[in-house]
Design an enzyme around this catalytic site. Sequence first.
Site, PDB file in Angstrom:
ATOM      1  N   ASP A 144      -3.564   6.198  -3.004  1.00  0.00           N
ATOM      2  CA  ASP A 144      -2.366   5.670  -2.348  1.00  0.00           C
ATOM      3  C   ASP A 144      -1.738   4.605  -3.264  1.00  0.00           C
ATOM      4  OD1 ASP A 144      -4.110   3.547  -2.001  1.00  0.00           O
ATOM      5  OD2 ASP A 144      -3.372   3.073   0.007  1.00  0.00           O
ATOM      6  N   SER A 184       0.799  -1.221   0.000  1.00  0.00           N
ATOM      7  CA  SER A 184       0.000   0.000   0.000  1.00  0.00           C
ATOM      8  C   SER A 184       0.841   1.285   0.000  1.00  0.00           C
ATOM      9  CB  SER A 184      -0.942  -0.064   1.201  1.00  0.00           C
ATOM     10  OG  SER A 184      -1.790   1.023   1.237  1.00  0.00           O
ATOM     11  N   ASP A 234      -1.700   1.410  -3.594  1.00  0.00           N
ATOM     12  CA  ASP A 234      -2.442   0.281  -4.170  1.00  0.00           C
ATOM     13  C   ASP A 234      -3.873   0.688  -4.525  1.00  0.00           C
ATOM     14  OD1 ASP A 234      -3.223   0.469  -1.520  1.00  0.00           O
ATOM     15  OD2 ASP A 234      -3.451  -1.683  -1.235  1.00  0.00           O
ATOM     16  N   PRO A 271      -2.519   2.186  20.448  1.00  0.00           N
ATOM     17  CA  PRO A 271      -1.301   1.615  19.883  1.00  0.00           C
ATOM     18  C   PRO A 271      -1.495   1.423  18.382  1.00  0.00           C
ATOM     19  CG  PRO A 271      -2.547  -0.059  21.099  1.00  0.00           C
ATOM     20  CD  PRO A 271      -3.321   1.215  21.226  1.00  0.00           C
ATOM     21  N   ARG A 275      -0.135   6.159  18.905  1.00  0.00           N
ATOM     22  CA  ARG A 275      -0.634   7.329  18.175  1.00  0.00           C
ATOM     23  C   ARG A 275      -1.482   8.200  19.089  1.00  0.00           C
ATOM     24  NH1 ARG A 275       1.186   6.539  13.252  1.00  0.00           N
ATOM     25  NH2 ARG A 275       0.982   4.491  12.281  1.00  0.00           N
ATOM     26  N   GLY A 316      -1.384  -0.220  14.757  1.00  0.00           N
ATOM     27  CA  GLY A 316      -1.407  -1.614  14.310  1.00  0.00           C
ATOM     28  C   GLY A 316      -0.356  -1.871  13.242  1.00  0.00           C
ATOM     29  N   THR A 317       0.306  -0.827  12.785  1.00  0.00           N
ATOM     30  CA  THR A 317       1.235  -1.008  11.666  1.00  0.00           C
ATOM     31  C   THR A 317       2.657  -0.517  11.958  1.00  0.00           C
ATOM     32  OG1 THR A 317       0.731   1.156  10.725  1.00  0.00           O
ATOM     33  CG2 THR A 317      -0.640  -0.671   9.984  1.00  0.00           C
ATOM     34  N   ASN A 375      -8.708   8.856   6.637  1.00  0.00           N
ATOM     35  CA  ASN A 375      -7.581   8.759   5.709  1.00  0.00           C
ATOM     36  C   ASN A 375      -7.977   8.362   4.286  1.00  0.00           C
ATOM     37  OD1 ASN A 375      -7.976   5.970   5.727  1.00  0.00           O
ATOM     38  ND2 ASN A 375      -6.353   5.573   7.218  1.00  0.00           N
TER      39      ASN A 375
HETATM   40  C1  16G Z   1      -4.078  -0.185   7.929  1.00  0.00           C
HETATM   41  C2  16G Z   1      -5.550  -0.286   7.649  1.00  0.00           C
HETATM   42  C3  16G Z   1      -6.193   1.083   7.668  1.00  0.00           C
HETATM   43  C4  16G Z   1      -5.890   1.802   8.951  1.00  0.00           C
HETATM   44  C5  16G Z   1      -4.415   1.818   9.231  1.00  0.00           C
HETATM   45  C6  16G Z   1      -4.146   2.324  10.628  1.00  0.00           C
HETATM   46  C7  16G Z   1      -6.686  -1.784   6.116  1.00  0.00           C
HETATM   47  C8  16G Z   1      -6.793  -2.293   4.717  1.00  0.00           C
HETATM   48  N1  16G Z   1      -5.757  -0.874   6.326  1.00  0.00           N
HETATM   49  O1  16G Z   1      -3.406   0.475   6.916  1.00  0.00           O
HETATM   50  O2  16G Z   1      -7.573   0.910   7.514  1.00  0.00           O
HETATM   51  O3  16G Z   1      -6.361   3.128   8.912  1.00  0.00           O
HETATM   52  O4  16G Z   1      -3.905   0.496   9.153  1.00  0.00           O
HETATM   53  O5  16G Z   1      -2.787   2.283  10.906  1.00  0.00           O
HETATM   54  O6  16G Z   1      -7.419  -2.193   7.004  1.00  0.00           O
HETATM   55  P1  16G Z   1      -2.253   2.427  12.369  1.00  0.00           P
HETATM   56  O7  16G Z   1      -2.839   1.316  13.196  1.00  0.00           O
HETATM   57  O8  16G Z   1      -0.779   2.369  12.230  1.00  0.00           O
HETATM   58  O9  16G Z   1      -2.704   3.764  12.862  1.00  0.00           O
HETATM   59 MG    MG Z   2      -3.814   1.144   0.461  1.00  0.00          MG
END
Ligand code: 16G
Ligand code: MG
EC number: 5.4.2.3
Length: 542
Positions: free
Chosen positions: A276, A64, A278, A497, A505, A499-500, A372
Amino acid sequence: MDLGAITKYSALHAKPNGLILQYGTAGFRTKAEHLDHVMFRMGLLAVLRSKQTKSTIGVMVTASHNPEEDNGVKLVDPLGEMLAPSWEEHATYLANAEEQDMQRVLIDISEKEAVNLQQDAFVVIGRDTRPSSEKLSQSVIDGVTVLGGQFHDYGLLTTPQLHYMVYCRNTGGRYGKATIEGYYQKLSKAFVELTKQASCSGDEYRSLKVDCANGIGALKLREMEHYFSQGLSVQLFNDGSKGKLNHLCGADFVKSHQKPPQGMEIKSNERCCSFDGDADRIVYYYHDADGHFHLIDGDKIATLISSFLKELLVEIGESLNIGVVQTAYANGSSTRYLEEVMKVPVYCTKTGVKHLHHKAREFDIGVYFEANGHGTALFSTAVEMKIKQSAEQLEDKKRKAAKMLENIIDLFNQAAGDAISDMLVIEAILALKGLTVQQWDALYTDLPNRQLKVQVADRRVISTTNAERRAVTPPGLQEAINDLVKKYKLSRAFVRPSGTEDVVRVYAEADSQESADHLAHEVSLAVFQLAGGIGERPQPGF
Ligand code: 16G
Ligand code: MG
């Protein structure tokens, strides 16, 4: 299962020692060089899931909006939806298994899920334009093949296009044809029919600048352009011919930096949007006559769409239940406008498309968007039938509204949030309503807000409730946030926290930018102190 073959092929896609990854909100995502074994194993898992559901399963290779060096993989469930939660756990389990445990883990998953191994399996695969994607998707195919699954490799696709293919294949072609042509034709036909009904077809409504993040969106929009050119002319920027993927451009950059992408020249009041990497996210923006930048994010997109749908329903005389689904990040002004002015019920879920999508399914018409820019509208089958009937039966004016709604249903990608589909819906609505981008923007004024990140030793010490709007742990944190929020007008703040990323945050909004900035900073300090901050203390100023 030919266990010998699995062991042999798995060794060719060996897992680096000590590497632990988790299937998160966006599947697996990390540096591309660490993903070969994950791809092979997700090929295996997709076959098991396909056998279990007796349906086609999708595998998308993309990261993405992440930098070009990263990559990732996501599985797509039968109705084009995100993978079921129990299978996310299996994905993590399988991805982290040591070579010698592979056979046992596969058998374990098959037994737990009562997979009939004799059942046929079919997997469809898509990938984005990253340099690493082609080879990685080949590793997925190796995994599928070694477990005896059949597959179709679509090659380059946007993420929502792969979701569309999966959905089409599992609904016997009723939803559409599972080809790229089928996708272009379905959406373009609905779009062209819709815009034909617009009375004002002056040029200002019909051209749009699109920043494609140097990604797959550029390729696909270029292929598709001539199908809908009667209704809209698009000018593509950051089309991948020179710049780097997601670098200083794309929806994520524009939303988080609140400024236009590089490589796009914007004249005042021109309508622009960014995808974005993708093409499952979209945001709009423009420069006003004084050169000020205005962002129109997912909240305002949801507002435009839900207001329009509501108007059409009123016109047809149908009282269907329509709901808007947002997350805690939705600007407070958008929620207030929807509830108080539009009288549309609004619901809040945890961050991550799957949560919003799931909630939106509860309504006759569910419109969901993250601020977003991820989102779409979902229509229940009953609504679709009802509208189709109305379009046949009702008298003149009502029939026109029903026809519009019918086309809008076709234009939305019901399988996933889709930048291309959303863009066409938005362009059609603006044309039909004769709205300029400024008029759309003026529906309400966003409350000033600020997002920050805080580094902590272990972000899992923060747990939340009430759709992430309240912190449950660590003790004292929510009380501290409450006290800080009280100091400002129209204020709100929450922490969660990520997720990525390995960070916490922080989000704050208030009546002025200065207050939002102060509040965000103070909340960051509270997180740092109470949740085990590491490194330098958060500093004021941005
Ligand atoms: C991922 C999620 C998006 C969410 C983002 C939050 C999908 C396809 N993508 O990119 O929806 O806004 O994580 O990120 O579900 P964060 O947890 O780092 O704030
Ligand atoms: Mg994307």
